[in-house]
Design an enzyme around this catalytic site. Structure first.
Site, short mmCIF file in Angstrom:
data_model
loop_
_atom_site.label_atom_id
_atom_site.label_comp_id
_atom_site.label_asym_id
_atom_site.label_seq_id
_atom_site.Cartn_x
_atom_site.Cartn_y
_atom_site.Cartn_z
CB CYS A 297 107.59 -51.47 43.05
SG CYS A 297 107.18 -51.68 44.77
NE ARG A 326 109.98 -49.98 53.01
CZ ARG A 326 110.46 -51.12 52.54
NH1 ARG A 326 110.72 -52.12 53.38
NH2 ARG A 326 110.70 -51.28 51.26
CD GLN A 344 114.91 -51.33 49.25
OE1 GLN A 344 114.06 -50.89 48.49
NE2 GLN A 344 114.80 -52.50 49.84
CG ASP A 346 114.34 -51.01 44.75
OD1 ASP A 346 114.33 -52.25 44.53
OD2 ASP A 346 113.36 -50.38 45.15
CG HIS A 348 111.09 -52.23 40.56
ND1 HIS A 348 111.62 -51.14 41.20
CD2 HIS A 348 110.44 -52.97 41.51
CE1 HIS A 348 111.29 -51.18 42.48
NE2 HIS A 348 110.59 -52.28 42.70
CE LYS A 429 109.56 -63.06 51.30
NZ LYS A 429 109.61 -61.98 52.26
CG HIS A 475 109.75 -56.13 43.36
ND1 HIS A 475 109.16 -54.94 43.72
CD2 HIS A 475 108.76 -56.87 42.83
CE1 HIS A 475 107.89 -54.96 43.42
NE2 HIS A 475 107.61 -56.12 42.89
#
Length: 608
Positions: A297, A326, A344, A346, A348, A429, A475
Site C-alpha cells: 500500500c 513479513r 498477493q 493485491d 489499491h 473490512k 485494499h
RNA sequence: GCCAAUGUGGCUCAGGGGUAGAGCAAUUCACUCGUAAUGAAUAGGUCGUGGGUUCGAUUCCCACCAUUGGCUCCA
C-alpha cells in the site's frame, strides 16, 4: 436427545472425566485445572501440571479415564452460593478467578463426579458414568495454551481428546484424519516437484519449474480477469527507506513484522566479503536504514501522489503482484500457508465515498468468479469499527452500511459472520476464509476500506466543485497470498489440479524409439496451440514412462505407436482412471485442450 | 514468543555408545509395440549445526538452527 446435544453433553462430561483422571494421577495438590470445553471432534482440558505430559503419560491418562468410567459413579448437580463456591475451590486459582468473574445474579452450579471430584460447571451432564460405556475416545495430543488466550498470562498444558459416541465413529474420524494428512500440500508439493523449503531462507518457498509454471498460470488468470475490470498493474521497489514506513505508520505499528536493513553509522567500506570492516556499525536509527516491504500500500500511495487527480479519474485501480516479506515469530510458519515471503493479487483502489458501494460490489463479483473457477467454498466475515478507530464516525457509519448492504444482497442476512469492533483502526473490512484439508481456516481474500493512509500521505483529488477532497482507499486481494492459495488448492485437488492449471497438461509417451518422430510432431502441434506438454523420448519401456507421468498427475497421457502415427491420432490415458480413449484424431484432441484452457474448466473430460 | 515432538543418502523410513541400513529415485547394462512399479550391477551419507561427557558419540547431555502439531498473532 438430539445428536448434537448428546455430543455436547457427553464430550463435556468426558472432559470432566479427564480432569478427574489427571488429578488422580498427579495428585490434587499438584494440579490446577482451568477449563474443559467440547470442540468439533472431542474436547480438551487445560491444566497446570508439575511436569510436562509425556507419550507414556498419555496411555496412563487414557487407562485411568476408562477405570473411572467403570466405577459407575453418580454425577450430582448442586447449586451453591458464591461463598460456598469460593470455599470449594479455594486452592484452585483459575476456578476462583472464574467464580469471581461471574455476574452477581448468576446461578452457580457445581457437579460432583463421585465423592472426590468436583468441577465448576453450568452443565448439563450425564447422570452416571456408565452412560459413557459406549463412548470412544483417544487422546489426540498435548499442547501449550494460554490462560484465557492471553499470552501474558499463565501457560497451561492443554490435553486434546477425540471423543465420539461409538468406536466406529472414532475409527471413521481417524480414517478421515489419515486421508486428510495425505492431502497435505507440504507432502504433495514435494512429490510433484512444485516447491521446496531450505533453512537458507526460512519460511520462503523455492519455486521449482513445475510449481512456478502453475504460479504463473494463476497470475495470468488474475491479470486477464482484472484487465476486464479495468485494473492497472504497477510494480514498486522491494525495499524502501525507513522514511516511507514512518509516514505509512508501519514503523510504529508493524516494525516487528518487518525485515530491516540497518543503515551504517560509522566505518569504512568493507574491502572484501570475508574480512569485513570491524569498525563498521549498523543501526536502525541511521538515515539510510531500509526495510523490505510487508505490504504494497505505501508505494501505491506514492505512485498516486505523483500527479494531481480529478474526480473524473476515479476509481483508480493499482493492482500489483510484488514480493512481500513479513517476519514471523518462530513457531508461526506452516508450509505455504504461513510464510515469510509471498505475493498477493493485491490492489489499491482510490475512490470517492459515493463510489464505495459499486466498487466493492465489483470486487465481490471478481471474488465470486475466481472461487467458482476452483470450486472453492468460503466463509465471509465482516469486521466493524473498533474503539480506537480513526477518522470521523459518519464516514465509518456510511462505509459500514454500504458493506453490510452488499453482504446482505450477496450472502443473505445472517449468512456471514459479523465481528463487532474487530475492524482495523483505519477502516472496516470483509475477510474470506477457506478451509484446508484438516479443516483449519485460513484467511485468503480480504477487502478493506482505509481512511488512514490517504490521510497519512495527504492524498487528494479535485472534485467537481473545484475543492480538494481526500479519496478513500480500498485494499483488496482475492487469492490473498498466492502461496497460501496454492497450498489450499493443492489440498483441495489433492494435487490433481484442473487441466488449465496443471504444470504440464499433456504428457507424451512414444512406445518405442521409432515413434519419437511422430511424438515430436505431436509435441510441436500441442505447443503451437499453447498447451504445456512434456515428452519422454528415452529408450525405456513404455510402462515406465506412463508410470512417471501418472505419478506427476499429468491430466492426459498420450500413448503413440504405429497405429497412431499412421492415422495422425492419439491414444489418451485420462488422469484418475486407467481408461484408454483410442483413435482420437490429433486435431480433435488439440481443439479439446484449447477449449479447456479457454474455459478454465474444472472437470477433466474423457470424451473428445 | 510459548508448550511439545521431530531432524539418518534426492524422497520415505529402520537402527542404535565401537566410524551406518532398506525401499523408491539416480547411473550403467540387459529387456522394451499397447497403457502404473522387469532384472542385474554401480554410485551416493563427516546421521541438522556447535559444544560437553566418554578410551570412543550418529546414539547420552546442553545450546542453537530448521520443521511439524497446538497457543498467541496474521495473508
Amino acid at each position: 436427545m438430539e445428536r448434537e446435544e448428546f455430543l455436547s453433553v457427553y464430550r463435556h462430561s468426558l472432559a470432566h472425566i479427564m480432569a478427574k483422571a489427571v488429578i488422580e494421577i498427579y495428585g490434587k495438590e499438584n494440579v490446577q485445572y482451568a477449563i474443559g470445553p467440547q470442540i468439533a471432534d472431542g474436547c480438551y482440558y487445560d491444566f497446570t501440571l508439575p511436569r510436562p505430559v509425556s507419550e507414556d503419560d498419555i496411555k496412563v491418562i487414557e487407562d485411568k479415564m476408562r477405570e473411572i468410567i467403570k466405577r459407575r459413579e453418580n454425577w450430582t448437580r448442586k447449586e451453591v452460593s458464591r461463598s460456598e463456591a469460593l470455599e470449594i475451590f479455594k486452592d484452585q486459582k483459575f476456578k476462583t478467578e472464574l467464580i469471581n468473574d461471574l455476574p452477581e445474579d448468576e446461578l452457580i452450579t457445581v457437579y460432583y463426579t463421585g465423592d472426590d471430584f468436583v468441577d465448576l460447571c453450568r452443565g448439563p451432564h450425564i447422570d452416571n458414568s456408565q452412560e459413557l460405556f459406549q463412548a470412544a475416545f483417544q487422546i489426540k495430543n498435548v499442547s501449550g495454551a494460554y490462560w484465557r488466550g492471553d499470552e501474558k498470562r499463565d501457560q497451561l498444558q492443554r490435553i486434546y481428546l477425540f471423543a465420539f459416541p461409538s468406536k466406529d465413529e472414532l475409527k471413521a474420524h481417524l480414517t478421515w484424519l489419515k486421508e486428510a494428512q495425505e492431502r497435505d500440500h507440504k507432502k504433495i508439493g514435494v512429490a510433484l516437484d512444485m516447491f521446496m523449503f531450505r533453512d537458507t531462507a526460512p519460511g520462503m518457498a523455492y519455486w521449482l519449474p513445475r510449481g512456478w509454471t502453475m504460479y504463473s498460470q494463476l497470475m495470468k488468470y488474475s491479470r486477464e480477469l482484472q484487465a476486464k475490470h479495468d485494473y492497472n498493474e504497477i510494480s514498486a521497489p522491494l525495499i524502501n527507506n525507513k522514511k516511507l514506513w514512518l509516514i505509512s505508520g508501519h514503523w510504529a505499528h508493524y516494525v516487528n513484522n518487518m525485515f530491516i536493513v540497518p543503515g551504517k553509522t560509522q566505518g569504512t567500506e568493507a574491502t572484501d566479503a570475508v574480512s569485513s570492516d570491524e569498525t563498521a556499525q549498523f543501526s536502525i536509527e541511521a538515515e539510510d536504514t531500509m526495510a523490505a516491504k510487508p505490504m504494497n500500500c505505501p508505494n501505491a500511495m506514492i505512485e498516486y501522489k505523483r500527479t494531481m487527480h480529478s474526480y473524473k479519474e476515479l476509481p483508480i485501480r493499482y493492482s500489483e503482484y510484488d514480493v512481500l516479506h513479513r517476519k514471523e515469530k518462530s513457531g508461526q510458519m506452516n508450509g505455504l500457508f504461513r510464510v515469510q515471503e509471498f505475493r498477493q493479487d493485491d490492489d489499491h483502489t482510490f475512490v470517492s465515498e459515493a463510489q464505495i458501494k459499486d466498487e466493492i460490489k465489483d470486487v465481490i463479483a471478481i471474488a465470486d468468479e475466481i472461487y467458482k473457477t476452483f470450486g472453492l467454498t468460503y466463509r465471509a466475515e465482516f469486521s466493524t469499527r473498533p474503539d480506537d478507530f480513526m477518522g470521523d464516525i459518519e464516514s465509518w457509519n456510511r462505509a459500514e452500511a454500504a458493506l453490510k448492504e452488499i453482504l446482505d444482497e450477496k450472502y443473505g442476512e445472517g449468512n456471514y459472520e459479523i465481528n463487532e469492533g474487530d475492524g482495523a483502526f483505519y477502516g472496516p473490512k470483509i475477510d474470506l476464509q477457506i478451509k484446508d484439508a484438516l479443516g483449519r481456516e485460513w484467511q485468503c481474500g480480504t477487502v478493506q476500506l482505509d481512511f488512514q493512509l490517504p490521510h497519512n500521505f495527504e492524498l487528494t483529488y479535485v472534485d467537481q466543485d473545484g475543492s480538494q477532497k481526500m479519496p478513500i482507499v480500498i485494499h483488496r486481494a482475492i487469492f490473498g497470498s498466492l502461496e497460501r492459495f496454492i497450498g489450499i488448492i493443492t489440498e483441495h485437488f489433492k494435487g490433481a489440479y484442473p487441466f488449465w492449471l496443471n504444470p504440464f497438461q499433456v504428457a507424451v509417451v512414444p512406445i518405442r524409439e521409432e515413434h519419437n518422430e511422430y511424438a515430436k510432431k505431436v509435441e510441436m502441434a500441442l505447443k503451437e496451440a499453447g498447451i504445456r506438454v512434456e515428452v519422454d523420448y528415452s529408450d525405456i519401456n513404455m510402462r515406465d514412462k506412463i508410470k512417471r507421468f501418472k505419478n506427476m498427475k499429468d491430466p492426459y497421457i498420450l500413448v503413440l505407436g504405429n497405429e497412431e502415427a499412421a492415422a495422425e491420432e492419439v491414444s489418451v490415458n485420462v488422469r484418475g482412471s486407467n481408461q484408454q480413449v483410442r483413435n482420437v484424431p490429433l486435431t480433435k484432441f488439440i481443439e479439446k485442450c484449447k477449449q479447456l484452457n479457454a474455459d478454465r474448466t474444472l472437470e477433466l473430460p474423457s470424451e473428445f
